[in-house]
Motif scaffolding. Structure first.
Motif, PDB file in Angstrom:
ATOM      1  N   ALA A  69       0.831  -1.206   0.000  1.00 13.60           N
ATOM      2  CA  ALA A  69       0.000   0.000   0.000  1.00 13.60           C
ATOM      3  C   ALA A  69       0.864   1.255   0.000  1.00 13.60           C
ATOM      4  O   ALA A  69       0.604   2.208  -0.744  1.00 13.60           O
ATOM      5  N   TRP A  70       1.918   1.274   0.831  1.00 12.74           N
ATOM      6  CA  TRP A  70       2.815   2.434   0.864  1.00 12.74           C
ATOM      7  C   TRP A  70       3.508   2.627  -0.484  1.00 12.74           C
ATOM      8  O   TRP A  70       3.571   3.740  -1.006  1.00 12.74           O
ATOM      9  N   GLU A  73       1.089   3.793  -3.396  1.00 12.64           N
ATOM     10  CA  GLU A  73       0.699   5.203  -3.314  1.00 12.64           C
ATOM     11  C   GLU A  73       1.863   6.107  -3.695  1.00 12.64           C
ATOM     12  O   GLU A  73       1.706   7.053  -4.475  1.00 12.64           O
ATOM     13  N   PRO A 285      -4.780  -2.998   5.759  1.00 11.56           N
ATOM     14  CA  PRO A 285      -4.081  -1.767   5.365  1.00 11.56           C
ATOM     15  C   PRO A 285      -5.008  -0.752   4.707  1.00 11.56           C
ATOM     16  O   PRO A 285      -4.897   0.447   4.951  1.00 11.56           O
ATOM     17  N   GLU A 286      -5.935  -1.246   3.893  1.00 11.04           N
ATOM     18  CA  GLU A 286      -6.856  -0.342   3.205  1.00 11.04           C
ATOM     19  C   GLU A 286      -7.755   0.383   4.198  1.00 11.04           C
ATOM     20  O   GLU A 286      -7.992   1.590   4.081  1.00 11.04           O
ATOM     21  N   VAL A 289      -5.665   3.101   5.944  1.00 10.70           N
ATOM     22  CA  VAL A 289      -5.437   4.263   5.078  1.00 10.70           C
ATOM     23  C   VAL A 289      -6.688   5.140   5.032  1.00 10.70           C
ATOM     24  O   VAL A 289      -6.623   6.371   5.150  1.00 10.70           O
ATOM     25  N   THR A 305     -12.103   6.265  -1.515  1.00 19.39           N
ATOM     26  CA  THR A 305     -11.162   5.154  -1.616  1.00 19.39           C
ATOM     27  C   THR A 305     -11.878   3.815  -1.504  1.00 19.39           C
ATOM     28  O   THR A 305     -11.626   2.879  -2.281  1.00 19.39           O
ATOM     29  N   SER A 450      -5.523   7.708  -3.986  1.00 19.21           N
ATOM     30  CA  SER A 450      -5.953   6.524  -3.247  1.00 19.21           C
ATOM     31  C   SER A 450      -6.928   5.696  -4.070  1.00 19.21           C
ATOM     32  O   SER A 450      -6.882   4.482  -4.066  1.00 19.21           O
ATOM     33  N   ASP A 454      -6.448   1.709  -5.161  1.00 18.19           N
ATOM     34  CA  ASP A 454      -7.355   0.645  -4.758  1.00 18.19           C
ATOM     35  C   ASP A 454      -8.289   0.229  -5.873  1.00 18.19           C
ATOM     36  O   ASP A 454      -9.148  -0.603  -5.669  1.00 18.19           O
TER      37      ASP A 454
END
Length: 455
Positions: A69-70, A73, A285-286, A289, A305, A450, A454
């Motif tokens: 995820a990091w 993005e 994680p989603e 965020v 998101t 975001s 996703d």
């Protein structure tokens, strides 16, 4: 004669001098430490106990999911365009897909795994909407009211979305209706899966038309990566992609298998664990965020998101299941039993209700509470007849809401086909009070980042 003294320069940590801030190194080290036991287990062929194995490999999936995820993005600072967005989207959803598609692939040769693929998909889908949506809305309204209280202004009870959010809402509405073909067919044919995959490609293409050249906004660990010099940044996010993907691919099969075995060993229904525990690992994680966006006063970005993720699940994920089943040696369709059909009906009805709630681009606090309450009911209503009644209740609520928001229906359904496209919801900025402007253009870029990650 005076002498000008220069203050000594503070010592710079070695990792910072080389381009990696200590905070980033520390977080990555924690994720690696969590994933390390799974790497050792897999490479050494170790298996202690199904429950222990599930915890070890599940923790590795969660840790690697955060890293992905990091990286996904931060990579958007260097990559733009429809094809790049598609690649980033596929990478970002790898944790969920690795587990779910394993079940679908395995079902091609082992019928025992046939119903687990649908279980994982419907569980993650309902968890996202029934828990994720209400959570970020309630947090966003709470944050907004704190700011309003400081200004001695009247409270707000509503999260407003900008007009451009109609693109995503309209696309989700079309997919929600299309999804009811699955229980009617009693299976997911490959041709239908390809239709859904095609819908995902169209969604990405239309979303990518709204890309701009301005700098995106980043938060948290992604910002630490994005702020690196260009060369260091690209090496960093590429390395993170490769490393995290390798850990997920190593962990997906033993995690999925041990989860089923854990249910048998503990006397629980394996279907229940696959449906709810596995999605919690891949979706964590989603959710975090989205919650961070809401806590920063970017409530519309947070819900935007999760809407984009919902579109991804109903298109690319569902469409990939019959393809994985066929590649695993199955027939030309992923057949569904009575329980799976029931789950798809319940999930589809919940999606329609969710669309009906936001079709007017307003998310009221009581709507969020009601959505979460209805989601919780399914854990107490376990019989087939009760599940179908609950589905009808959700559709009845949706019909009532659509009557209330009837003036918004046509505009929302036309948004995905509008010339020029609305792009991904420009849903950012501070939480707008009902009746005020949706938010700033700058923070809208954070939402688009975001949403693309996703997608």
């Amino acid at each position: 004669m005076s002498t000008t003294r220069t203050a000594p320069t503070p010592a710079t940590p070695t990792s910072a001098r080389r381009g990696l801030p200590m905070g980033l190194v520390g977080r990555l080290a924690v994720c690696l430490a969590i994933a390390l036991p799974a790497i050792v287990f897999r490479l050494a062929g170790l298996s202690v106990h199904p429950v222990v194995d599930a915890l070890v490999f599940g923790a590795a999936v969660v840790a690697a999911s955060f890293v992905l995820a990091w990286a996904a993005e931060a990579a958007q600072k260097d990559i733009s365009g429809g094809l790049a967005i598609a690649i980033l989207a596929l990478i970002a959803v790898l944790p969920e897909y690795a587990v779910d598609l394993f079940y679908a692939f395995r079902s091609g040769s082992d019928p025992e795994f046939l119903h687990y693929a649908a279980a994982n998909m419907t569980g993650s889908n309902r968890l996202l909407l029934g828990f994720g949506w209400p959570l970020v809305v309630l947090i966003a309204i709470w944050v907004a009211n704190r700011a309003l209280r400081a200004r001695r202004a009247a409270k707000t009870h509503t999260l407003n979305l900008p007009e451009t959010a109609r693109f995503d809402v309209g696309f989700l509405a079309l997919l929600a209706v299309l999804a009811f073909a699955i229980p009617l067919l009693g299976e997911i044919p490959i041709w239908f899966g390809l239709v859904l995959i095609g819908a995902f490609v169209v969604y990405l293409w239309r979303s990518g038309q709204q890309d701009d050249e301005r700098e995106e906004e980043f938060v948290g660990t992604a910002k630490r990566i994005a702020d690196l010099p260009q060369r260091a940044r690209r090496i960093t996010f590429t390395s993170l992609f490769v490393g995290a993907a390798a850990i997920i691919l190593l962990s997906a099969e033993p995690f999925a298998t041990s989860l089923v075995e854990s249910g048998t060993a503990l006397g629980f229904d394996p279907y229940f664990l696959v449906q709810w525990l596995a999605p919690l690992a891949s979706e964590a994680p989603e959710f975090i965020v989205a919650v961070l966006f809401a806590l920063r006063g970017m409530g519309a970005a947070a819900i935007g998101t999760l809407i984009a993720s919902k579109i991804n699940q109903w298109s690319l994920l569902v469409g990939s299941l019959p393809v994985a089943h066929w590649l695993g040696g199955g027939g030309g369709a992923l057949e569904l039993d009575a329980r799976q059909i029931e789950e798809f009906v319940l999930t589809g009805a919940q999606t329609v209700m969710g669309v009906a709630i936001i079709v007017g681009l307003r998310f009221h606090r009581w709507s969020a509470i009601a959505l979460a309450a209805i989601f919780a009911l399914q854990f107490f209503i376990t019989d087939t007849e009760g599940r179908y009644v609950l589905s009808l209740v959700q559709l009845a609520v949706a019909a009532l809401l659509l009557v209330v928001h009837r003036r918004d229906i046509v505009a929302t359904l036309r948004a995905p086909f509008a010339r020029g496209g609305a792009g991904v919801a420009d849903a950012g900025g501070p939480l707008p009070v009902a009746g005020t402007s949706p938010g700033s253009e700058d923070s809208g870029r954070a939402s688009r980042a975001s949403a693309r990650m996703d997608a």
